[in-house]
Write a protein that holds these residues in place. Structure first.
Motif, PDB file in Angstrom:
ATOM      1  N   TYR A 294      21.102   2.999  -2.344  1.00 26.07           N
ATOM      2  CA  TYR A 294      19.535   3.414  -1.903  1.00 26.07           C
ATOM      3  C   TYR A 294      18.835   3.629  -3.242  1.00 26.07           C
ATOM      4  O   TYR A 294      19.405   4.295  -4.312  1.00 26.07           O
ATOM      5  CB  TYR A 294      19.700   4.398  -1.032  1.00 26.07           C
ATOM      6  N   ILE A 295      17.557   2.990  -3.325  1.00 31.98           N
ATOM      7  CA  ILE A 295      16.857   3.263  -4.486  1.00 31.98           C
ATOM      8  C   ILE A 295      15.628   4.185  -4.099  1.00 31.98           C
ATOM      9  O   ILE A 295      14.962   3.578  -3.306  1.00 31.98           O
ATOM     10  CB  ILE A 295      16.215   1.696  -5.055  1.00 31.98           C
ATOM     11  N   ALA A 296      15.721   5.279  -4.546  1.00 34.63           N
ATOM     12  CA  ALA A 296      14.573   6.257  -4.165  1.00 34.63           C
ATOM     13  C   ALA A 296      13.439   6.025  -5.017  1.00 34.63           C
ATOM     14  O   ALA A 296      13.313   5.555  -6.317  1.00 34.63           O
ATOM     15  CB  ALA A 296      14.937   7.731  -4.393  1.00 34.63           C
ATOM     16  N   CYS A 297      12.238   5.698  -4.331  1.00 33.69           N
ATOM     17  CA  CYS A 297      10.847   5.525  -4.862  1.00 33.69           C
ATOM     18  C   CYS A 297      10.105   6.895  -4.819  1.00 33.69           C
ATOM     19  O   CYS A 297       9.375   6.901  -5.656  1.00 33.69           O
ATOM     20  CB  CYS A 297      10.132   4.264  -4.079  1.00 33.69           C
TER      21      CYS A 297
ATOM     22  N   VAL B 281       0.695  -1.295   0.008  1.00 36.76           N
ATOM     23  CA  VAL B 281       0.058   0.083   0.026  1.00 36.76           C
ATOM     24  C   VAL B 281       0.863   1.193  -0.002  1.00 36.76           C
ATOM     25  O   VAL B 281       1.889   1.154   0.455  1.00 36.76           O
ATOM     26  CB  VAL B 281      -0.978  -0.001   1.159  1.00 36.76           C
ATOM     27  N   GLY B 282       0.340   2.186  -0.623  1.00 38.85           N
ATOM     28  CA  GLY B 282       1.127   3.518  -0.701  1.00 38.85           C
ATOM     29  C   GLY B 282       1.378   3.786  -2.223  1.00 38.85           C
ATOM     30  O   GLY B 282       0.889   3.110  -3.156  1.00 38.85           O
ATOM     31  N   GLU B 283       2.364   5.051  -2.465  1.00 38.67           N
ATOM     32  CA  GLU B 283       2.437   5.358  -3.914  1.00 38.67           C
ATOM     33  C   GLU B 283       2.816   4.170  -4.796  1.00 38.67           C
ATOM     34  O   GLU B 283       3.513   3.459  -4.228  1.00 38.67           O
ATOM     35  CB  GLU B 283       3.387   6.309  -3.863  1.00 38.67           C
ATOM     36  N   PRO B 284       2.491   4.072  -5.979  1.00 36.81           N
ATOM     37  CA  PRO B 284       2.988   3.007  -6.987  1.00 36.81           C
ATOM     38  C   PRO B 284       4.562   2.963  -7.244  1.00 36.81           C
ATOM     39  O   PRO B 284       4.892   4.345  -7.030  1.00 36.81           O
ATOM     40  CB  PRO B 284       2.194   3.201  -8.211  1.00 36.81           C
ATOM     41  N   THR B 285       5.328   2.116  -7.214  1.00 41.60           N
ATOM     42  CA  THR B 285       6.727   2.123  -7.538  1.00 41.60           C
ATOM     43  C   THR B 285       7.044   1.777  -8.703  1.00 41.60           C
ATOM     44  O   THR B 285       6.416   0.546  -9.212  1.00 41.60           O
ATOM     45  CB  THR B 285       7.628   1.408  -6.338  1.00 41.60           C
ATOM     46  N   ASP B 286       8.215   2.283  -9.297  1.00 43.39           N
ATOM     47  CA  ASP B 286       8.777   1.605 -10.455  1.00 43.39           C
ATOM     48  C   ASP B 286       9.630   0.419 -10.244  1.00 43.39           C
ATOM     49  O   ASP B 286       9.743  -0.313 -11.002  1.00 43.39           O
ATOM     50  CB  ASP B 286       9.685   2.519 -11.403  1.00 43.39           C
TER      51      ASP B 286
END
Ligand code: SME
Length: 137
Positions: A83-86, A46-51
């Motif tokens: 770190y991978i920023a979403c 749940v939360g913002e869709p991520t690539d």
């Protein structure tokens, strides 16, 4: 008819309950090892869709936990180079592995928009959640 909930429905329910009840849990999701590949695949969240639906082992906080088998608490995401920023709103992250028969098969990943929000109480609580998750997989 079989009206029992699927594993994915149960995992989504866990994400929903966590996000709704802890003010600083802003994105809550599961990643699981993708078959025999050295990569994680996004599960229910749940939360913002991520690539970032596929994350190679070793990459980002999640990929590092896939290799280390250790909890990873990040008080300040800007201080991490792997770190991978979403989302630019995310300030902190916690990743807790899920073990089935001692094997690291996935993880719960939580992003927070609050700086440095996670304590050892979150680690103990989320370890408990992950143990419950392991028992329904
Ligand atoms: N930030 C994670 C990537 C997953 S998103 O948070 C949903 C990482 O660095 O592995």
């Amino acid at each position: 008819a079989n009206t029992s909930k699927s594993v994915d429905e149960r995992l989504l329910n866990i994400c929903e309950i966590l996000e709704a009840n802890v003010s600083y849990y802003n994105w809550v999701g599961f990643y699981f090892r993708n078959g025999d590949k050295e990569e994680l695949k996004l599960g229910p969240y749940v939360g913002e869709p991520t690539d970032h639906t596929i994350i190679p082992f070793g990459k980002g906080i999640c990929g590092q936990v896939a290799v280390s088998n250790q909890n990873f608490v990040v008080p300040d995401v800007t201080a991490q180079d792997n770190y991978i920023a979403c989302s630019i709103t995310v300030k902190a992250e916690i990743v807790i592995p899920v073990f089935v028969n001692g094997e690291n098969i996935g993880q719960i990943d939580i992003d927070s928009n609050t700086p440095d929000p996670f304590t050892e109480a979150d680690e103990r609580f989320l370890e408990f959640v992950c143990a419950q998750v392991a028992s329904i997989l």
